[in-house]
Design a protein around this motif. Structure first.
Motif, PDB file in Angstrom:
ATOM      1  N   ASP A  52      -0.091  -6.659 -10.491  1.00 38.94           N
ATOM      2  CA  ASP A  52       0.988  -5.824  -9.958  1.00 38.94           C
ATOM      3  C   ASP A  52       2.312  -6.559  -9.875  1.00 38.94           C
ATOM      4  OD1 ASP A  52      -0.928  -3.915  -9.743  1.00 38.94           O
ATOM      5  OD2 ASP A  52      -0.689  -3.555  -7.597  1.00 38.94           O
ATOM      6  N   TYR A 152      -5.743  -6.238  -8.283  1.00 39.19           N
ATOM      7  CA  TYR A 152      -6.751  -5.357  -7.702  1.00 39.19           C
ATOM      8  C   TYR A 152      -7.784  -4.925  -8.747  1.00 39.19           C
ATOM      9  CZ  TYR A 152      -3.394  -4.984  -3.882  1.00 39.19           C
ATOM     10  OH  TYR A 152      -2.539  -5.276  -2.847  1.00 39.19           O
ATOM     11  N   ASN A 153      -9.011  -4.690  -8.266  1.00 35.56           N
ATOM     12  CA  ASN A 153     -10.020  -4.055  -9.106  1.00 35.56           C
ATOM     13  C   ASN A 153     -10.803  -3.078  -8.233  1.00 35.56           C
ATOM     14  OD1 ASN A 153     -11.891  -5.561  -7.621  1.00 35.56           O
ATOM     15  ND2 ASN A 153     -12.302  -7.021  -9.260  1.00 35.56           N
ATOM     16  N   LYS A 154     -11.910  -2.537  -8.724  1.00 33.79           N
ATOM     17  CA  LYS A 154     -12.609  -1.508  -7.956  1.00 33.79           C
ATOM     18  C   LYS A 154     -13.312  -2.066  -6.727  1.00 33.79           C
ATOM     19  CE  LYS A 154     -16.934  -1.519 -10.615  1.00 33.79           C
ATOM     20  NZ  LYS A 154     -17.859  -0.643 -11.398  1.00 33.79           N
ATOM     21  N   GLN A 157      -9.590  -3.511  -3.482  1.00 32.75           N
ATOM     22  CA  GLN A 157      -8.478  -2.574  -3.557  1.00 32.75           C
ATOM     23  C   GLN A 157      -7.542  -2.778  -2.374  1.00 32.75           C
ATOM     24  OE1 GLN A 157      -9.797   1.465  -4.369  1.00 32.75           O
ATOM     25  NE2 GLN A 157     -11.613   0.733  -5.445  1.00 32.75           N
ATOM     26  N   TYR A 158      -6.434  -2.047  -2.386  1.00 32.28           N
ATOM     27  CA  TYR A 158      -5.474  -2.202  -1.290  1.00 32.28           C
ATOM     28  C   TYR A 158      -6.109  -1.771   0.028  1.00 32.28           C
ATOM     29  CZ  TYR A 158      -1.354  -1.943   1.636  1.00 32.28           C
ATOM     30  OH  TYR A 158      -0.466  -2.130   2.650  1.00 32.28           O
ATOM     31  N   TRP A 159      -6.879  -0.697   0.002  1.00 29.22           N
ATOM     32  CA  TRP A 159      -7.574  -0.239   1.205  1.00 29.22           C
ATOM     33  C   TRP A 159      -9.051  -0.597   1.092  1.00 29.22           C
ATOM     34  CZ3 TRP A 159      -5.086   1.432   5.432  1.00 29.22           C
ATOM     35  CH2 TRP A 159      -3.777   1.895   5.279  1.00 29.22           C
ATOM     36  N   SER A 160      -9.575  -1.292   2.068  1.00 29.25           N
ATOM     37  CA  SER A 160     -10.976  -1.675   2.046  1.00 29.25           C
ATOM     38  C   SER A 160     -11.848  -0.477   2.392  1.00 29.25           C
ATOM     39  CB  SER A 160     -11.223  -2.799   3.048  1.00 29.25           C
ATOM     40  OG  SER A 160     -11.175  -2.300   4.380  1.00 29.25           O
ATOM     41  N   GLY A 171      -5.299  -8.684  -3.488  1.00 27.76           N
ATOM     42  CA  GLY A 171      -6.140  -8.226  -4.580  1.00 27.76           C
ATOM     43  C   GLY A 171      -7.427  -9.028  -4.597  1.00 27.76           C
TER      44      GLY A 171
END
Length: 228
Positions: A52, A152-154, A157-160, A171
């Protein structure tokens, strides 16, 4: 998650002092009575440009003496070494595994005196090679910790899953490569990815579920530890 029970800390242009006098940078081993350990790797620009933020990774390299639990930093990128972050007071999840250990590596105030000598500018791309002299007839464990923001990946992510935000923009967390080298090993060893840290907090753990690490494992390549 299982924790790896390893520890350590890292550095670069300083020679490794004897284990009985760990804080004196001038007390370097006699070349006739010491070995040279060289750690090299290459930063992959194409990988971090896809994050990002598109910024180069933060990296730390260090050694541990398996017998005495002596730690010595070989090299660290300057932002992490000086804790100098643009727009932030600190970034605790950058290189947490190394950062939580460097406090016990030197006497109070020592790190501030030598940080310019053992840190370097963040490397945008290309090969890095760092070496350090160590006493002969010892076993050593080398560590490389690497991290880049916003990858980030699956899994990260930004939100846990617990709806906790990644406020540091971390990330994928930092990952750690390790290798053991000494008198009874090959002269060239290829470090392996052995663990990761926590995405959201700088705790004192190293987790072994590295199957969740995807693009981060491509940040550095051609990693070698050589005993000369």
């Amino acid at each position: 998650m299982k924790k790896l029970l390893s520890v350590v800390s890292l550095a670069g242009v300083l020679l490794l002092p004897g284990c009985n006098n760990k804080n004196n940078p001038d007390d370097s081993p006699d070349p006739e009575k010491s070995d040279l350990i060289e750690i090299s790797f290459e930063v992959d620009k194409e990988t971090y440009l896809l994050t990002d933020y598109g910024e180069p990774p933060q990296i730390a390299v260090w050694l541990e003496d398996a017998d005495s639990k002596f730690y010595k930093t070989i090299w660290v990128t300057r932002r992490s070494g000086k804790n100098d972050w643009q727009g932030k007071v600190e970034c605790p999840v950058s290189l947490p595994y190394w950062n939580l250990r460097r406090a016990g590596e030197e006497d109070p105030g020592f790190w501030e005196k030598v940080v310019d000598a053992i840190s370097g500018a963040t490397v945008a791309e290309g090969k890095i090679k760092k070496s350090i002299r160590v006493p002969k007839n010892k076993k050593w464990k080398s560590f490389i910790e690497v991290n880049v923001s916003g990858d980030y990946n699956k899994y990260f992510q930004y939100w846990s899953d617990n709806d906790i935000p990644d406020t540091e923009g971390n990330g994928q967390p930092s990952i750690i490569y390790t290798a053991e080298i000494g008198t009874d090993t090959l002269s060239v060893v290829l470090p392996k990815l052995t663990g990761r840290t926590n995405q959201l907090a700088a705790d004192d753990s190293l987790y072994t579920d590295i199957e969740k690490i995807t693009t981060a494992r491509k940040l550095i390549k051609e990693i070698k530890v050589t005993l000369r």
